[in-house]
Design an enzyme around this catalytic site. Structure first.
Site, mmCIF file in Angstrom:
data_model
loop_
_atom_site.group_PDB
_atom_site.id
_atom_site.type_symbol
_atom_site.label_atom_id
_atom_site.label_comp_id
_atom_site.label_asym_id
_atom_site.label_seq_id
_atom_site.Cartn_x
_atom_site.Cartn_y
_atom_site.Cartn_z
ATOM 1 C CB SER A 11 -0.882 -0.337 1.342
ATOM 2 O OG SER A 11 -1.684 1.716 1.655
ATOM 3 C CE1 TYR A 16 -4.844 -1.493 4.116
ATOM 4 C CE2 TYR A 16 -4.013 0.368 3.984
ATOM 5 C CZ TYR A 16 -4.165 -1.198 3.378
ATOM 6 O OH TYR A 16 -4.144 -1.068 2.176
#
Length: 270
Positions: free
Chosen positions: A151, A164
């Site tokens: 990400s 996350y």
């Protein structure tokens, strides 16, 4: 040249295969000629995705399993080997945010839900490590390619999503580490790389980036302003990088990441 990008006769496993990105991966893999194994937790959605593959003329096996449960993945591996006799590739698409782990705008940083943050980190890290070690070991005889999903939150600080972000940052390290270890210990038979997506509307982030009427939230507007392309990505725009990494066209590539973000991570803002 095109034969190098073909996945014909390969068996590719996709975890999180019923999600927005994972589902797009499943269809792209089938179109490239592979038999695709779809792993997810929702039985109905698994069957729907399997039917989509078959409607394209492809072949799919749908298996209900949780990537955090080793016993379920071992059972899934045994089903795959019984059906096809081999595993040639793995895409670790399972992951995402945990709602309870999000730091709300009105909260102070010291109000962070620690247990939920741990859960988010575990899902995005161990939710890829566990499948890699279970399915990856089955690639030793035939060779294979593993693709992790990172990400942009591992490259630039994104507010509110600490668990996350930590999980994805750890995925970057794991991809490099595993790529080196697998190459040196197994003579390059198994390689691992990753894709770093920019901002794509998924089930996990849609409420953070768009309002109910489809307009952008303040966070969504900031992201679009920081993305030179001026829009969110489309799921199919990740598929070229995915097929490249799964195919023999990238057989001398390991421990690397391909960033697909519309220029977000390299943009200086002016």
């Amino acid at each position: 040249m095109m034969d190098e990008f073909s996945l014909k006769d390969k068996v590719i496993v996709v975890t999180g295969g019923t999600g927005i990105l994972g589902g797009s991966f499943v269809l792209a893999i089938a179109k490239a000629g592979a038999r695709v194994v779809i792993i997810g937790r929702n039985k109905e959605r698994l069957e729907e995705k399997k039917n989509e593959v078959e409607a394209l003329g492809g072949e799919a096996l749908a298996i209900q399993a949780d990537v955090m449960q080793q016993e379920q993945l071992i059972s899934a591996r045994d089903q795959i080997l019984s059906a096809y006799g081999k595993i040639n590739g793995l895409v670790n698409a399972a992951g995402g945010n945990v709602p309870e782990a999000l730091l709300k705008p009105e909260q102070d940083i010291f109000d962070l839900n620690i247990e939920a943050t741990k859960k988010a980190m575990d899902l995005n890290l161990w939710g890829s490590i566990v499948p890699t070690h279970i399915f990856g070991a089955s690639m030793l005889n035939t060779g294979g390619s593993i693709v992790n999903i990172s990400s942009v939150s591992s490259k630039k600080v994104l507010t509110r999503v600490l668990g996350y972000s930590m999980g994805k940052s750890a995925i970057d390290t794991y991809t490099e580490w595993f790529g080196v270890e697998a190459a040196t210990r197994h003579q390059g038979k198994i390689r691992v790389n990753s894709i770093t997506p920019g901002f794509f509307l998924t089930e996990q982030n849609r409420r953070m980036l768009t309002n109910e009427d489809g307009s952008l939230t303040d966070r969504g507007e900031k992201i679009i302003r920081a993305t030179p392309y001026g829009r969110f990505g489309k799921p199919e725009e990740l598929n070229g990088a995915l097929i490249y990494l799964l195919s023999d066209a990238s057989k001398f590539v390991t421990g690397e990441t391909i960033t697909v973000d519309g220029g977000y991570t390299v943009y200086g803002g002016i």
